[in-house]
Enzyme design. Structure first.
Site, PDB file in Angstrom:
ATOM      1  N   VAL A  51     -10.068  -3.087   5.095  1.00 47.63           N
ATOM      2  CA  VAL A  51      -9.311  -2.249   3.742  1.00 47.63           C
ATOM      3  C   VAL A  51      -7.467  -1.834   4.187  1.00 47.63           C
ATOM      4  CG1 VAL A  51      -9.451  -0.599   1.941  1.00 47.63           C
ATOM      5  CG2 VAL A  51     -11.015  -1.868   2.591  1.00 47.63           C
ATOM      6  N   ASP A  52      -7.077  -2.311   4.515  1.00 51.05           N
ATOM      7  CA  ASP A  52      -5.369  -2.178   4.719  1.00 51.05           C
ATOM      8  C   ASP A  52      -5.162  -1.788   5.869  1.00 51.05           C
ATOM      9  OD1 ASP A  52      -4.324  -1.202   1.622  1.00 51.05           O
ATOM     10  OD2 ASP A  52      -6.427   0.722   1.420  1.00 51.05           O
ATOM     11  N   HIS A  76       0.680  -1.194  -0.131  1.00 55.86           N
ATOM     12  CA  HIS A  76       0.435  -0.143  -0.490  1.00 55.86           C
ATOM     13  C   HIS A  76       1.162   1.310  -0.275  1.00 55.86           C
ATOM     14  CE1 HIS A  76      -3.004   2.310   0.755  1.00 55.86           C
ATOM     15  NE2 HIS A  76      -2.532   3.119   1.843  1.00 55.86           N
TER      16      HIS A  76
HETATM   17  C1  GAR Z   1       1.595   1.176  -6.509  1.00 57.59           C
HETATM   18  O1  GAR Z   1       1.962   2.501  -5.780  1.00 57.59           O
HETATM   19  C2  GAR Z   1       0.912   0.266  -5.330  1.00 57.59           C
HETATM   20  O2  GAR Z   1       1.423   0.147  -4.501  1.00 57.59           O
HETATM   21  C3  GAR Z   1      -0.632   0.556  -5.228  1.00 57.59           C
HETATM   22  O3  GAR Z   1      -0.855   0.985  -6.603  1.00 57.59           O
HETATM   23  C4  GAR Z   1       0.468   1.231  -7.178  1.00 57.59           C
HETATM   24  C5  GAR Z   1       0.311   0.005  -8.240  1.00 57.59           C
HETATM   25  O4  GAR Z   1       1.992  -0.224  -9.093  1.00 57.59           O
HETATM   26  N1  GAR Z   1      -1.290  -0.687  -4.748  1.00 57.59           N
HETATM   27  C6  GAR Z   1      -2.915   0.664  -4.124  1.00 57.59           C
HETATM   28  O5  GAR Z   1      -3.007   1.429  -3.865  1.00 57.59           O
HETATM   29  C7  GAR Z   1      -3.867  -0.950  -3.575  1.00 57.59           C
HETATM   30  N2  GAR Z   1      -4.291  -0.174  -2.686  1.00 57.59           N
HETATM   31  P1  GAR Z   1       1.890  -1.106 -10.192  1.00 57.59           P
HETATM   32  O6  GAR Z   1       1.104  -1.663 -10.889  1.00 57.59           O
HETATM   33  O7  GAR Z   1       2.975   0.093 -10.761  1.00 57.59           O
HETATM   34  O8  GAR Z   1       3.051  -1.945  -9.411  1.00 57.59           O
END
Ligand code: GAR
Length: 199
Positions: free
Chosen positions: A150-151, A115
């Site tokens: 959630v989280d 996260h």
């Molecule tokens: C990342 O920043 C991850 O931490 C976030 O989405 C992005 C995915 O990037 N996840 C969340 O927000 C989950 N709640 P990626 O597809 O390049 O790994």
């Protein structure tokens, strides 16, 4: 579960560009990294993360959640797919679906997420924008176990970065993402060692 091996099996769940998946692919390429990716599951057809997995020769299952009548039936399809492979740890890496007990229960303690905030601050979406608006001086990322909140699951590892004067959400996201790419392999390494020691 795999037995008596020096690497655990991972399933990586993605929804998008898959840069965190890439950081795991790159880490797993090293002989002494204690994990290998057995399967990537993606719930959004056509995203770049699928290509990353294919390029690395990893089996990819595209399971579009929209084609299922409920969260539970979608999650059962993911469980069925994972059951085809020797998976020890499930890694949500930019997987943008909330999971229910249907998925959590069979994988409790072996299901983790990344996260982009220093939890418990800024659960949910738009974390960077909210951290800047709140006047925080630090942001970062968290690897945590997934539970019904959630989280909210137990934190495994966090890495922080400064929030700089004039930061935009995009600039901050890029700074945090660099840390994510270090943090996820590090967390997997820690958990893999624990799992291997118990085998
Ligand atoms: C990342 O920043 C991850 O931490 C976030 O989405 C992005 C995915 O990037 N996840 C969340 O927000 C989950 N709640 P990626 O597809 O390049 O790994």
């Amino acid at each position: 579960m795999t037995k008596n091996i020096s690497k655990i099996g991972l399933a990586v769940l993605i929804s998008g560009r898959g840069s965190n998946l890439q950081s795991l692919i790159d880490a797993c390429a090293s002989d002494d990294f204690p994990a290998e990716i057995k399967l990537v599951i993606c719930n959004i057809p056509g995203v770049y993360g699928i290509e990353r997995a294919e390029k690395a020769g990893i089996p990819v299952a595209v399971i579009p959640h929209k084609e299922f009548p409920s969260r539970e039936t979608f999650e059962q399809a993911m469980l069925d797919e994972i059951a085809k492979y020797p998976v020890d740890l499930v890694c949500q890496a930019g997987f943008m679906r909330i999971v229910t007990p249907t998925f959590i229960e069979p994988w409790r303690g072996r299901l983790i997420n990344i996260h982009p905030s220093l939890l418990p601050k800024f659960k949910g979406l738009h974390t960077h924008e909210r951290a800047i608006e709140a006047g925080e001086t630090e942001a970062g990322c968290t690897i945590h176990y997934v539970n019904e909140g959630v989280d909210e699951g137990e934190i495994i590892l966090q890495k922080s970065v400064p929030i700089l004067p004039g930061d935009t959400p995009d600039a901050l996201a890029a700074r945090v993402l660099e840390k994510e790419h270090i943090a996820y392999p590090e967390a997997v390494q820690i958990l893999a060692k624990n799992i291997l020691e118990k085998q």
